[in-house]
Design a protein around this motif. Structure first.
Motif, PDB file in Angstrom:
ATOM      1  N   LEU A  23       0.844  -1.188   0.000  1.00 48.45           N
ATOM      2  CA  LEU A  23       0.000   0.000   0.000  1.00 48.45           C
ATOM      3  C   LEU A  23       0.881   1.241   0.000  1.00 48.45           C
ATOM      4  CD1 LEU A  23      -2.855  -0.883   2.524  1.00 48.45           C
ATOM      5  CD2 LEU A  23      -2.861  -1.036   0.035  1.00 48.45           C
ATOM      6  N   PRO A  24       0.579   2.213  -0.846  1.00 46.16           N
ATOM      7  CA  PRO A  24       1.384   3.428  -0.896  1.00 46.16           C
ATOM      8  C   PRO A  24       1.068   4.413   0.242  1.00 46.16           C
ATOM      9  CG  PRO A  24      -0.375   3.536  -2.512  1.00 46.16           C
ATOM     10  CD  PRO A  24      -0.445   2.174  -1.887  1.00 46.16           C
ATOM     11  N   ARG A  25      -0.025   4.178   0.942  1.00 41.57           N
ATOM     12  CA  ARG A  25      -0.444   5.037   2.056  1.00 41.57           C
ATOM     13  C   ARG A  25      -1.438   4.223   2.898  1.00 41.57           C
ATOM     14  NH1 ARG A  25      -2.513   6.179  -2.602  1.00 41.57           N
ATOM     15  NH2 ARG A  25      -4.746   6.450  -2.916  1.00 41.57           N
ATOM     16  N   PRO A  26      -1.868   4.745   4.041  1.00 39.30           N
ATOM     17  CA  PRO A  26      -2.810   3.996   4.876  1.00 39.30           C
ATOM     18  C   PRO A  26      -4.076   3.607   4.120  1.00 39.30           C
ATOM     19  CG  PRO A  26      -1.917   5.850   6.098  1.00 39.30           C
ATOM     20  CD  PRO A  26      -1.452   6.012   4.672  1.00 39.30           C
ATOM     21  N   GLY A  27      -4.623   2.450   4.475  1.00 41.62           N
ATOM     22  CA  GLY A  27      -5.826   1.944   3.819  1.00 41.62           C
ATOM     23  C   GLY A  27      -6.345   0.707   4.504  1.00 41.62           C
ATOM     24  N   LEU A  28      -6.805  -0.258   3.696  1.00 38.39           N
ATOM     25  CA  LEU A  28      -7.357  -1.498   4.220  1.00 38.39           C
ATOM     26  C   LEU A  28      -6.575  -2.695   3.704  1.00 38.39           C
ATOM     27  CD1 LEU A  28     -11.222  -0.963   3.728  1.00 38.39           C
ATOM     28  CD2 LEU A  28      -9.837  -0.514   5.778  1.00 38.39           C
ATOM     29  N   LEU A  29      -6.376  -3.663   4.592  1.00 45.59           N
ATOM     30  CA  LEU A  29      -5.862  -4.979   4.223  1.00 45.59           C
ATOM     31  C   LEU A  29      -7.046  -5.928   4.305  1.00 45.59           C
ATOM     32  CD1 LEU A  29      -3.689  -7.152   3.694  1.00 45.59           C
ATOM     33  CD2 LEU A  29      -3.296  -7.200   6.175  1.00 45.59           C
ATOM     34  N   VAL A  30      -7.322  -6.633   3.198  1.00 43.63           N
ATOM     35  CA  VAL A  30      -8.449  -7.565   3.143  1.00 43.63           C
ATOM     36  C   VAL A  30      -7.900  -8.964   2.906  1.00 43.63           C
ATOM     37  CG1 VAL A  30     -10.559  -8.220   1.919  1.00 43.63           C
ATOM     38  CG2 VAL A  30      -9.991  -5.791   2.237  1.00 43.63           C
ATOM     39  N   LEU A  31      -8.062  -9.839   3.900  1.00 51.15           N
ATOM     40  CA  LEU A  31      -7.747 -11.248   3.731  1.00 51.15           C
ATOM     41  C   LEU A  31      -9.043 -11.902   3.285  1.00 51.15           C
ATOM     42  CD1 LEU A  31      -5.672 -11.852   6.986  1.00 51.15           C
ATOM     43  CD2 LEU A  31      -4.853 -11.174   4.720  1.00 51.15           C
ATOM     44  N   ALA A  32      -9.051 -12.542   2.116  1.00 49.31           N
ATOM     45  CA  ALA A  32     -10.277 -13.061   1.517  1.00 49.31           C
ATOM     46  C   ALA A  32     -10.184 -14.561   1.293  1.00 49.31           C
ATOM     47  CB  ALA A  32     -10.546 -12.359   0.187  1.00 49.31           C
ATOM     48  N   GLY A  33     -11.158 -15.295   1.846  1.00 45.98           N
ATOM     49  CA  GLY A  33     -11.218 -16.743   1.691  1.00 45.98           C
ATOM     50  C   GLY A  33     -12.491 -17.154   0.977  1.00 45.98           C
ATOM     51  N   VAL A  34     -12.358 -17.966  -0.046  1.00 50.45           N
ATOM     52  CA  VAL A  34     -13.491 -18.377  -0.868  1.00 50.45           C
ATOM     53  C   VAL A  34     -14.003 -19.741  -0.406  1.00 50.45           C
ATOM     54  CG1 VAL A  34     -14.288 -18.867  -3.212  1.00 50.45           C
ATOM     55  CG2 VAL A  34     -12.549 -17.108  -2.828  1.00 50.45           C
ATOM     56  N   ALA A  35     -15.315 -19.828  -0.174  1.00 46.08           N
ATOM     57  CA  ALA A  35     -15.945 -21.085   0.206  1.00 46.08           C
ATOM     58  C   ALA A  35     -16.308 -21.897  -1.032  1.00 46.08           C
ATOM     59  CB  ALA A  35     -17.211 -20.810   1.019  1.00 46.08           C
ATOM     60  N   ARG A  36     -16.508 -23.185  -0.849  1.00 46.28           N
ATOM     61  CA  ARG A  36     -16.866 -24.079  -1.953  1.00 46.28           C
ATOM     62  C   ARG A  36     -18.137 -23.657  -2.664  1.00 46.28           C
ATOM     63  NH1 ARG A  36     -14.456 -28.681  -3.086  1.00 46.28           N
ATOM     64  NH2 ARG A  36     -12.809 -29.378  -1.720  1.00 46.28           N
ATOM     65  N   ASP A  37     -19.100 -23.142  -1.950  1.00 45.02           N
ATOM     66  CA  ASP A  37     -20.407 -22.835  -2.535  1.00 45.02           C
ATOM     67  C   ASP A  37     -20.547 -21.359  -2.905  1.00 45.02           C
ATOM     68  OD1 ASP A  37     -20.383 -21.828   0.032  1.00 45.02           O
ATOM     69  OD2 ASP A  37     -22.393 -22.533   0.538  1.00 45.02           O
ATOM     70  N   GLU A  38     -19.450 -20.696  -3.154  1.00 46.11           N
ATOM     71  CA  GLU A  38     -19.511 -19.242  -3.368  1.00 46.11           C
ATOM     72  C   GLU A  38     -20.232 -18.883  -4.657  1.00 46.11           C
ATOM     73  OE1 GLU A  38     -19.992 -16.204  -2.083  1.00 46.11           O
ATOM     74  OE2 GLU A  38     -18.389 -16.989  -0.821  1.00 46.11           O
ATOM     75  N   ASP A  39     -20.904 -17.760  -4.585  1.00 44.26           N
ATOM     76  CA  ASP A  39     -21.723 -17.249  -5.687  1.00 44.26           C
ATOM     77  C   ASP A  39     -21.167 -15.884  -6.082  1.00 44.26           C
ATOM     78  OD1 ASP A  39     -23.822 -15.509  -6.756  1.00 44.26           O
ATOM     79  OD2 ASP A  39     -25.193 -17.147  -6.302  1.00 44.26           O
ATOM     80  N   PRO A  40     -20.956 -15.619  -7.376  1.00 39.65           N
ATOM     81  CA  PRO A  40     -20.434 -14.317  -7.797  1.00 39.65           C
ATOM     82  C   PRO A  40     -21.263 -13.131  -7.300  1.00 39.65           C
ATOM     83  CG  PRO A  40     -20.299 -15.856  -9.604  1.00 39.65           C
ATOM     84  CD  PRO A  40     -21.070 -16.548  -8.509  1.00 39.65           C
ATOM     85  N   ALA A  41     -22.566 -13.300  -7.164  1.00 37.54           N
ATOM     86  CA  ALA A  41     -23.404 -12.202  -6.655  1.00 37.54           C
ATOM     87  C   ALA A  41     -23.031 -11.850  -5.216  1.00 37.54           C
ATOM     88  CB  ALA A  41     -24.887 -12.573  -6.740  1.00 37.54           C
ATOM     89  N   ARG A  42     -22.681 -12.865  -4.433  1.00 39.89           N
ATOM     90  CA  ARG A  42     -22.281 -12.601  -3.044  1.00 39.89           C
ATOM     91  C   ARG A  42     -20.904 -11.940  -2.996  1.00 39.89           C
ATOM     92  NH1 ARG A  42     -24.167 -18.213  -0.475  1.00 39.89           N
ATOM     93  NH2 ARG A  42     -21.919 -18.466  -0.387  1.00 39.89           N
ATOM     94  N   VAL A  43     -20.048 -12.272  -3.947  1.00 42.75           N
ATOM     95  CA  VAL A  43     -18.736 -11.614  -4.010  1.00 42.75           C
ATOM     96  C   VAL A  43     -18.924 -10.131  -4.339  1.00 42.75           C
ATOM     97  CG1 VAL A  43     -16.515 -11.542  -5.208  1.00 42.75           C
ATOM     98  CG2 VAL A  43     -17.557 -13.747  -4.629  1.00 42.75           C
ATOM     99  N   ARG A  44     -19.842  -9.833  -5.246  1.00 47.21           N
ATOM    100  CA  ARG A  44     -20.136  -8.425  -5.573  1.00 47.21           C
ATOM    101  C   ARG A  44     -20.695  -7.692  -4.360  1.00 47.21           C
ATOM    102  NH1 ARG A  44     -21.947 -11.282 -10.124  1.00 47.21           N
ATOM    103  NH2 ARG A  44     -20.535 -10.963 -11.875  1.00 47.21           N
ATOM    104  N   TRP A  45     -21.571  -8.359  -3.605  1.00 44.66           N
ATOM    105  CA  TRP A  45     -22.106  -7.776  -2.365  1.00 44.66           C
ATOM    106  C   TRP A  45     -20.963  -7.441  -1.407  1.00 44.66           C
ATOM    107  CZ3 TRP A  45     -21.421  -9.513   2.582  1.00 44.66           C
ATOM    108  CH2 TRP A  45     -22.153  -8.855   3.567  1.00 44.66           C
ATOM    109  N   LEU A  46     -20.020  -8.390  -1.263  1.00 39.42           N
ATOM    110  CA  LEU A  46     -18.898  -8.197  -0.346  1.00 39.42           C
ATOM    111  C   LEU A  46     -18.028  -7.019  -0.782  1.00 39.42           C
ATOM    112  CD1 LEU A  46     -17.503  -9.324   2.182  1.00 39.42           C
ATOM    113  CD2 LEU A  46     -16.159 -10.782   0.662  1.00 39.42           C
ATOM    114  N   ALA A  47     -17.765  -6.905  -2.071  1.00 42.78           N
ATOM    115  CA  ALA A  47     -16.965  -5.780  -2.581  1.00 42.78           C
ATOM    116  C   ALA A  47     -17.637  -4.456  -2.236  1.00 42.78           C
ATOM    117  CB  ALA A  47     -16.766  -5.904  -4.090  1.00 42.78           C
ATOM    118  N   ALA A  48     -18.931  -4.374  -2.441  1.00 39.79           N
ATOM    119  CA  ALA A  48     -19.657  -3.136  -2.124  1.00 39.79           C
ATOM    120  C   ALA A  48     -19.616  -2.844  -0.634  1.00 39.79           C
ATOM    121  CB  ALA A  48     -21.107  -3.236  -2.610  1.00 39.79           C
ATOM    122  N   ARG A  49     -19.731  -3.882   0.185  1.00 41.74           N
ATOM    123  CA  ARG A  49     -19.692  -3.692   1.638  1.00 41.74           C
ATOM    124  C   ARG A  49     -18.303  -3.187   2.077  1.00 41.74           C
ATOM    125  NH1 ARG A  49     -22.974  -5.421   5.937  1.00 41.74           N
ATOM    126  NH2 ARG A  49     -24.517  -4.948   4.356  1.00 41.74           N
TER     127      ARG A  49
END
Length: 146
Positions: A23-49
């Motif tokens: 990171l070039p300056r302060p921000g967020l670190l996101v550790l992301a783990g994908v479950a077996r039953d993941e749905d792209p719509a839920r990934v989009r929800w998570l990105a927005a959140r």
């Protein structure tokens, strides 16, 4: 998808002695783990959140501040320790399924206007960070009201 979102002063990823992302300056670190039953719509929800999550200085979000986000894949967020001391990874998606969904998370954050930095999927990474606060939030697309 599960995400552990941490407000950081600094964060970087090193692979084989080489810094591959930071990171070039302060921000967020996101550790992301994908479950077996993941749905792209839920990934989009998570990105927005993540984009709207007001945990930066002054109770502001990435959307409001333009703070950078470092996304690091972390299948171990789906560990199960129910049957003793050796974790089971059976809930985590195989890498062929997980990699495109981690990339989708990054792409969705970018589409929302975030400056996204990436770890290296599947690599043995050394992740360094300095937590600011500390402030760390657990998000789970399978339990959006959590």
């Amino acid at each position: 998808m599960r995400a552990l979102v941490t407000r950081v002063s600094t964060a970087s990823v090193t692979v084989d002695g080489e810094v591959v992302s930071e990171l070039p300056r302060p921000g967020l670190l996101v550790l992301a783990g994908v479950a077996r039953d993941e749905d792209p719509a839920r990934v989009r929800w998570l990105a927005a959140r993540i984009h709207r999550l007001r945990i930066l200085d002054g109770a502001r979000s990435v959307a409001q501040t333009g703070a950078p986000v470092l996304v690091v894949s972390q299948f171990t967020l789906h560990a199960s320790t129910r049957k003793g001391g050796v974790p089971s990874w059976s809930r985590a998606a195989p890498s062929g399924e997980a990699a495109p969904l981690v990339e989708l998370l990054c792409a969705e954050l970018e589409a929302l206007g975030a400056e996204v930095h990436r770890g290296r999927f599947g690599a043995h990474m050394e992740v360094a960070s300095v937590n600011d606060g500390p402030v760390t939030i657990w998000l789970d697309s399978a339990q959006p009201d959590y």
